[in-house]
Design a protein around this motif. Structure first.
Motif, PDB file in Angstrom:
ATOM      1  N   VAL A   1       0.851  -1.193   0.000  1.00 38.33           N
ATOM      2  CA  VAL A   1       0.000   0.000   0.000  1.00 38.33           C
ATOM      3  C   VAL A   1       0.884   1.238   0.000  1.00 38.33           C
ATOM      4  N   HIS A   2       0.568   2.175  -0.875  1.00 36.74           N
ATOM      5  CA  HIS A   2       1.285   3.452  -0.949  1.00 36.74           C
ATOM      6  C   HIS A   2       0.322   4.573  -0.575  1.00 36.74           C
ATOM      7  N   PHE A   3       0.640   5.286   0.498  1.00 33.96           N
ATOM      8  CA  PHE A   3      -0.102   6.495   0.876  1.00 33.96           C
ATOM      9  C   PHE A   3       0.688   7.685   0.345  1.00 33.96           C
ATOM     10  N   GLU A   4       0.139   8.373  -0.644  1.00 37.90           N
ATOM     11  CA  GLU A   4       0.829   9.510  -1.246  1.00 37.90           C
ATOM     12  C   GLU A   4       0.310  10.788  -0.581  1.00 37.90           C
ATOM     13  N   CYS A   5       1.149  11.401   0.243  1.00 39.96           N
ATOM     14  CA  CYS A   5       0.728  12.542   1.074  1.00 39.96           C
ATOM     15  C   CYS A   5       1.334  13.869   0.642  1.00 39.96           C
ATOM     16  N   SER A   6       2.094  13.903  -0.437  1.00 36.77           N
ATOM     17  CA  SER A   6       2.801  15.126  -0.812  1.00 36.77           C
ATOM     18  C   SER A   6       2.106  15.931  -1.904  1.00 36.77           C
ATOM     19  N   GLY A   7       1.352  15.255  -2.755  1.00 38.61           N
ATOM     20  CA  GLY A   7       0.761  15.947  -3.894  1.00 38.61           C
ATOM     21  C   GLY A   7       1.753  16.189  -5.016  1.00 38.61           C
ATOM     22  N   ALA A   8       2.913  15.534  -4.956  1.00 34.13           N
ATOM     23  CA  ALA A   8       3.963  15.709  -5.969  1.00 34.13           C
ATOM     24  C   ALA A   8       3.932  14.563  -6.968  1.00 34.13           C
ATOM     25  N   ALA A   9       4.001  14.898  -8.247  1.00 34.68           N
ATOM     26  CA  ALA A   9       3.942  13.883  -9.299  1.00 34.68           C
ATOM     27  C   ALA A   9       5.086  12.888  -9.186  1.00 34.68           C
ATOM     28  N   ALA A  10       6.287  13.353  -8.823  1.00 29.14           N
ATOM     29  CA  ALA A  10       7.437  12.452  -8.708  1.00 29.14           C
ATOM     30  C   ALA A  10       7.217  11.418  -7.607  1.00 29.14           C
ATOM     31  N   ALA A  11       6.580  11.839  -6.509  1.00 27.39           N
ATOM     32  CA  ALA A  11       6.305  10.904  -5.415  1.00 27.39           C
ATOM     33  C   ALA A  11       5.278   9.862  -5.843  1.00 27.39           C
ATOM     34  N   LEU A  12       4.270  10.298  -6.587  1.00 19.63           N
ATOM     35  CA  LEU A  12       3.261   9.370  -7.100  1.00 19.63           C
ATOM     36  C   LEU A  12       3.910   8.320  -7.998  1.00 19.63           C
ATOM     37  N   ALA A  13       4.772   8.775  -8.905  1.00 19.98           N
ATOM     38  CA  ALA A  13       5.434   7.856  -9.835  1.00 19.98           C
ATOM     39  C   ALA A  13       6.354   6.890  -9.099  1.00 19.98           C
ATOM     40  N   SER A  14       7.036   7.382  -8.069  1.00 21.20           N
ATOM     41  CA  SER A  14       7.945   6.503  -7.323  1.00 21.20           C
ATOM     42  C   SER A  14       7.175   5.385  -6.634  1.00 21.20           C
ATOM     43  N   GLY A  15       5.981   5.687  -6.167  1.00 22.41           N
ATOM     44  CA  GLY A  15       5.169   4.661  -5.518  1.00 22.41           C
ATOM     45  C   GLY A  15       4.679   3.608  -6.487  1.00 22.41           C
ATOM     46  N   ILE A  16       4.236   4.033  -7.651  1.00 24.11           N
ATOM     47  CA  ILE A  16       3.754   3.084  -8.651  1.00 24.11           C
ATOM     48  C   ILE A  16       4.878   2.139  -9.073  1.00 24.11           C
ATOM     49  N   ILE A  26      -3.201   5.097  -2.375  1.00 30.08           N
ATOM     50  CA  ILE A  26      -4.170   5.997  -1.757  1.00 30.08           C
ATOM     51  C   ILE A  26      -3.612   7.409  -1.854  1.00 30.08           C
ATOM     52  N   GLN A  27      -4.304   8.276  -2.583  1.00 30.40           N
ATOM     53  CA  GLN A  27      -3.832   9.636  -2.806  1.00 30.40           C
ATOM     54  C   GLN A  27      -4.484  10.596  -1.818  1.00 30.40           C
ATOM     55  N   LEU A  28      -3.655  11.161  -0.909  1.00 33.82           N
ATOM     56  CA  LEU A  28      -4.144  12.165   0.040  1.00 33.82           C
ATOM     57  C   LEU A  28      -3.692  13.561  -0.349  1.00 33.82           C
ATOM     58  N   GLY A  29      -2.454  13.667  -0.839  1.00 35.48           N
ATOM     59  CA  GLY A  29      -1.869  14.978  -1.094  1.00 35.48           C
ATOM     60  C   GLY A  29      -2.653  15.757  -2.125  1.00 35.48           C
ATOM     61  N   ALA A  81      -0.750  -2.076 -16.118  1.00 32.19           N
ATOM     62  CA  ALA A  81      -0.082  -3.365 -16.292  1.00 32.19           C
ATOM     63  C   ALA A  81       0.067  -4.113 -14.973  1.00 32.19           C
ATOM     64  N   LYS A  82       0.215  -3.360 -13.872  1.00 31.20           N
ATOM     65  CA  LYS A  82       0.354  -4.013 -12.567  1.00 31.20           C
ATOM     66  C   LYS A  82      -0.985  -4.123 -11.826  1.00 31.20           C
ATOM     67  N   GLU A  83      -2.060  -3.723 -12.488  1.00 31.72           N
ATOM     68  CA  GLU A  83      -3.408  -3.812 -11.917  1.00 31.72           C
ATOM     69  C   GLU A  83      -3.481  -3.156 -10.538  1.00 31.72           C
ATOM     70  N   ILE A  84      -2.878  -1.976 -10.442  1.00 32.72           N
ATOM     71  CA  ILE A  84      -2.872  -1.227  -9.187  1.00 32.72           C
ATOM     72  C   ILE A  84      -4.198  -0.506  -9.015  1.00 32.72           C
ATOM     73  N   SER A  85      -4.733  -0.544  -7.815  1.00 30.46           N
ATOM     74  CA  SER A  85      -5.968   0.175  -7.495  1.00 30.46           C
ATOM     75  C   SER A  85      -5.613   1.560  -6.971  1.00 30.46           C
ATOM     76  N   LEU A  86      -6.146   2.584  -7.615  1.00 32.83           N
ATOM     77  CA  LEU A  86      -5.913   3.973  -7.212  1.00 32.83           C
ATOM     78  C   LEU A  86      -7.177   4.514  -6.566  1.00 32.83           C
ATOM     79  N   LYS A  87      -7.059   4.984  -5.323  1.00 30.76           N
ATOM     80  CA  LYS A  87      -8.186   5.575  -4.606  1.00 30.76           C
ATOM     81  C   LYS A  87      -7.812   6.958  -4.096  1.00 30.76           C
ATOM     82  N   GLY A  88      -8.746   7.869  -4.187  1.00 31.70           N
ATOM     83  CA  GLY A  88      -8.570   9.151  -3.530  1.00 31.70           C
ATOM     84  C   GLY A  88      -9.011   9.053  -2.079  1.00 31.70           C
TER      85      GLY A  88
END
Length: 336
Positions: free
Chosen positions: A255-270, A280-283, A297-304
């Motif tokens: 599970v990746h909790f993205e709390c920064s709102g930065a595109a680079a952080a989102l990509a690093s998690g994926i 889980i996008q919080l930022g 391709a990795k069938e990742i679930s993205l939730k806000g």
């Protein structure tokens, strides 16, 4: 200051001081100059004792908004507040004058499509303190006195005013953890180790996460993440490849909790999420580019994860029981 440090203050805006309270059959009234505030049935008046400065407050102050949300008229800031009850309106039960309460800024209508469906944080008529989403804007809670609905006020016995004010950002983190579902034994990544990131670490650990990795661009915030319980912390500014080992075999993070709102952080998690992992996008910030092909391709679930409602009372209770300790995250107390 920290983007969500708790500030003690006595007044904000004009006309706050020299106020008087009067009482009538209709309830209590506070008057100053030509302005009058009334506590009607089911309402209480609170003398504010502490207010946390949220990242959204800083965005409003420094940039006039964030993303598509822009200030279109003057607006009082503040939504992370706690104070002492000074007056009860008619028909208020379970509260008393002098009691410390955490005040939830979430004020749904309870009657729209989403409220009736139990999604109160998506209320079409939400009156969330200090929000420029609707117009006219909803004025914030950085005031000397505030009239609130009794149901917004959660008794905070045993907490300091600063800790009680932290119930709001903690509720944000609790809602995000709820969005993720079962975390028992999970390996979790938190990108962005500011107050919301640190609180998410506390909430994820309480929910059963086995390993928590935190990243940021600041050693100071990473130290806070470590104190909050992160097992590993990485400064991506000085260690840009720190997460690379977690990307082996298609990914090692559940599970990746993205709390920064930065595109680079989102990509690093994926890049390090395992197949069928959760993001889980919080930022909040501007729109971001999403590595959609890798996510697909990795069938990742993205939730806000947006705001909260029911989690606010739980946040107060967890702090009162000593199950979550937020005191280390209150970095400064600044009188106004």
């Amino acid at each position: 200051p920290s983007s969500c440090s708790t500030t003690r203050w006595s007044c904000t805006g004009s006309g706050c001081r020299g106020a008087t309270w009067t009482r009538s059959k209709k309830g209590a009234q506070r008057e100053t100059g030509s302005e009058t505030w009334s506590t009607g049935p089911g309402q209480v008046a609170v003398a504010l004792k502490a207010g946390g400065i949220c990242g959204s407050d800083l965005h409003y102050y420094n940039h006039g908004g964030f993303g598509p949300i822009k200030l279109r008229e003057p607006m009082v800031l503040g939504h992370e507040v706690a104070g002492e009850i000074v007056e009860l309106g008619p028909d208020v039960e379970g509260l008393r004058v002098g009691r410390l309460v955490a005040i939830s800024p979430s004020r749904p209508c309870y009657n729209c499509l989403y409220c009736r469906g139990g999604q109160l944080n998506h209320c079409l008529n939400m009156r969330f303190y200090g929000s420029a989403m609707p117009f006219p804007h909803i004025q914030g809670a950085f005031q000397e006195y505030l009239v609130a609905e009794a149901e917004q006020c959660i008794v905070a016995d045993g907490l300091t005013a600063g800790e009680a004010a932290m119930a709001e950002p903690l509720a944000v983190a609790l809602h995000a953890v709820k969005q993720a579902g079962n975390l028992l034994g999970a390996r979790v990544l938190v990108t962005g180790s500011g107050p919301i990131g640190a609180l998410t670490i506390l909430a994820a650990r309480r929910a059963g996460a086995a390993e928590i990795i935190a990243t940021d661009l600041s050693d100071y915030t990473l130290a806070k993440a470590k104190a909050a319980g992160a097992d590993q912390t990485y400064n991506i500014l000085t260690q840009p490849q720190a997460l690379a080992p977690y990307g082996r075999d298609k990914g090692q993070i559940d599970v990746h909790f993205e709390c920064s709102g930065a595109a680079a952080a989102l990509a690093s998690g994926i890049s390090v999420l395992r197949p069928a992992g959760q993001l889980i996008q919080l930022g909040l910030g501007g729109d971001m580019n999403v590595p959609m092909q890798a996510l697909t391709a990795k069938e990742i679930s993205l939730k806000g994860s947006f705001r909260f409602h029911f989690e606010f009372k739980a946040a107060v209770s967890l702090m009162q029981k000593g199950l979550i300790n937020v005191s280390d995250l209150i970095t400064q107390n600044v009188p106004l």
